[in-house]
Design a protein around this motif. Sequence first.
Motif, mmCIF file in Angstrom:
data_model
loop_
_atom_site.group_PDB
_atom_site.id
_atom_site.type_symbol
_atom_site.label_atom_id
_atom_site.label_comp_id
_atom_site.label_asym_id
_atom_site.label_seq_id
_atom_site.Cartn_x
_atom_site.Cartn_y
_atom_site.Cartn_z
ATOM 1 N N PRO A 1 38.095 19.445 17.419
ATOM 2 C CA PRO A 1 39.296 20.275 17.305
ATOM 3 C C PRO A 1 40.313 19.643 16.363
ATOM 4 C CG PRO A 1 39.228 19.166 19.436
ATOM 5 C CD PRO A 1 37.921 18.889 18.756
ATOM 6 N N SER A 2 40.840 20.448 15.502
ATOM 7 C CA SER A 2 41.880 20.008 14.579
ATOM 8 C C SER A 2 42.926 21.112 14.526
ATOM 9 C CB SER A 2 41.268 19.767 13.194
ATOM 10 O OG SER A 2 42.245 19.333 12.291
ATOM 11 N N ALA A 3 44.138 20.776 14.891
ATOM 12 C CA ALA A 3 45.205 21.775 15.024
ATOM 13 C C ALA A 3 45.730 22.245 13.677
ATOM 14 C CB ALA A 3 46.353 21.182 15.840
ATOM 15 N N MET A 4 46.254 23.430 13.698
ATOM 16 C CA MET A 4 47.071 23.992 12.616
ATOM 17 C C MET A 4 46.429 23.925 11.235
ATOM 18 S SD MET A 4 50.757 22.721 13.922
ATOM 19 C CE MET A 4 50.687 21.804 15.446
ATOM 20 N N GLN A 5 45.181 24.310 11.135
ATOM 21 C CA GLN A 5 44.456 24.201 9.876
ATOM 22 C C GLN A 5 45.010 25.093 8.767
ATOM 23 O OE1 GLN A 5 40.183 24.435 10.329
ATOM 24 N NE2 GLN A 5 40.259 23.242 12.211
ATOM 25 N N LYS A 6 45.677 26.180 9.134
ATOM 26 C CA LYS A 6 46.239 27.050 8.100
ATOM 27 C C LYS A 6 47.389 26.385 7.347
ATOM 28 C CE LYS A 6 44.892 31.616 9.700
ATOM 29 N NZ LYS A 6 45.372 32.921 10.199
ATOM 30 N N MET A 7 47.909 25.301 7.869
ATOM 31 C CA MET A 7 48.918 24.558 7.103
ATOM 32 C C MET A 7 48.283 23.966 5.844
ATOM 33 S SD MET A 7 51.493 22.637 9.796
ATOM 34 C CE MET A 7 50.459 21.206 9.923
ATOM 35 N N ALA A 8 46.978 23.670 5.907
ATOM 36 C CA ALA A 8 46.293 23.068 4.774
ATOM 37 C C ALA A 8 45.601 24.091 3.883
ATOM 38 C CB ALA A 8 45.275 22.045 5.261
ATOM 39 N N HIS A 9 45.179 25.221 4.475
ATOM 40 C CA HIS A 9 44.474 26.250 3.708
ATOM 41 C C HIS A 9 44.656 27.602 4.399
ATOM 42 C CE1 HIS A 9 41.172 28.550 1.919
ATOM 43 N NE2 HIS A 9 41.258 27.692 0.913
ATOM 44 N N PRO A 10 44.865 28.674 3.637
ATOM 45 C CA PRO A 10 45.115 29.981 4.258
ATOM 46 C C PRO A 10 43.994 30.468 5.184
ATOM 47 C CG PRO A 10 45.533 30.065 1.890
ATOM 48 C CD PRO A 10 44.957 28.714 2.185
ATOM 49 N N ALA A 11 42.758 30.079 4.922
ATOM 50 C CA ALA A 11 41.648 30.528 5.776
ATOM 51 C C ALA A 11 41.563 29.723 7.065
ATOM 52 C CB ALA A 11 40.332 30.453 5.016
ATOM 53 N N GLY A 12 42.150 28.534 7.097
ATOM 54 C CA GLY A 12 42.227 27.717 8.304
ATOM 55 C C GLY A 12 40.955 27.650 9.112
ATOM 56 N N GLU A 13 41.107 27.831 10.425
ATOM 57 C CA GLU A 13 39.989 27.722 11.362
ATOM 58 C C GLU A 13 38.926 28.795 11.127
ATOM 59 O OE1 GLU A 13 43.689 26.043 13.287
ATOM 60 O OE2 GLU A 13 43.213 27.882 12.214
ATOM 61 N N TYR A 14 39.322 29.893 10.520
ATOM 62 C CA TYR A 14 38.375 30.958 10.200
ATOM 63 C C TYR A 14 37.278 30.400 9.289
ATOM 64 C CZ TYR A 14 36.824 35.670 8.871
ATOM 65 O OH TYR A 14 36.079 36.808 8.666
ATOM 66 N N ALA A 15 37.669 29.667 8.252
ATOM 67 C CA ALA A 15 36.708 29.072 7.321
ATOM 68 C C ALA A 15 35.894 27.974 8.002
ATOM 69 C CB ALA A 15 37.435 28.516 6.097
ATOM 70 N N THR A 16 36.538 27.206 8.859
ATOM 71 C CA THR A 16 35.829 26.147 9.577
ATOM 72 C C THR A 16 34.751 26.735 10.472
ATOM 73 O OG1 THR A 16 37.812 24.768 9.520
ATOM 74 C CG2 THR A 16 36.124 24.159 11.113
ATOM 75 N N ALA A 17 35.065 27.840 11.137
ATOM 76 C CA ALA A 17 34.084 28.510 12.006
ATOM 77 C C ALA A 17 32.899 29.011 11.195
ATOM 78 C CB ALA A 17 34.746 29.661 12.758
ATOM 79 N N ARG A 18 33.165 29.589 10.030
ATOM 80 C CA ARG A 18 32.072 30.059 9.165
ATOM 81 C C ARG A 18 31.208 28.887 8.708
ATOM 82 N NH1 ARG A 18 36.006 33.052 6.008
ATOM 83 N NH2 ARG A 18 35.361 31.667 4.350
ATOM 84 N N ALA A 19 31.833 27.768 8.371
ATOM 85 C CA ALA A 19 31.078 26.593 7.923
ATOM 86 C C ALA A 19 30.218 26.035 9.054
ATOM 87 C CB ALA A 19 32.034 25.520 7.404
ATOM 88 N N ALA A 20 30.769 25.979 10.258
ATOM 89 C CA ALA A 20 30.001 25.487 11.410
ATOM 90 C C ALA A 20 28.798 26.378 11.666
ATOM 91 C CB ALA A 20 30.886 25.413 12.647
#
Length: 186
Positions: free
Chosen positions: A77-96
């Motif tokens: 878990p890594s909080a507040m991913q959209k602060m670093a990229h607009p796709a945030g956790e959405y992109a991380t979920a796709r990558a996983a």
Amino acid sequence: MEITNVSEYEAIAKQKLPKMIYDYFASGAEDQWTFKENKEAFSRILFRPRILIDVSTIDMTTTILGFKISMLIMIAPSAMQKMAHPAGEYATARAASAADTIMTLSSFATTSVEEVASTGPGTRFFQLYVLKDRNVVAQLVRGAEGAGFKAVVLTVDTPRLGRREADIKNRSLCILFSSCPSYPHA
């Protein structure tokens, strides 16, 4: 530029992200002692080379809590991913999902469990902080369960967040937790 190692990712992040956001992701708490210890521990991990053996059929699959994954690597878990990229956790979920591994969504994600679930197939866990308001905790668990998350990863080591000095200097978490310089969590 082709990125070839983690240090290069870090340098690019430092260059591209606003200082407050970079500091949030790149620093730790309490003199960053655990942060430094973790880096040193990882630097001591060595791969044992196997020479002159058949590597034509390597199988790195394993199971975690009965769920088969492609390798013994999961996304923490890594909080507040959209602060670093607009796709945030959405992109991380796709990558996983593409890597056929498990993503654990942070309680402090900037993407909802429903949005993460909408990325398609994949095994997902939900990180849960036990908050004082048990009704909020129950709602979070029900939401994750309803979105198809398969496990709860209970985080119990933060009844109070550590003093993250970079955040104190930047006053970056004051907005989120309505308090500075120490951030009450539970």
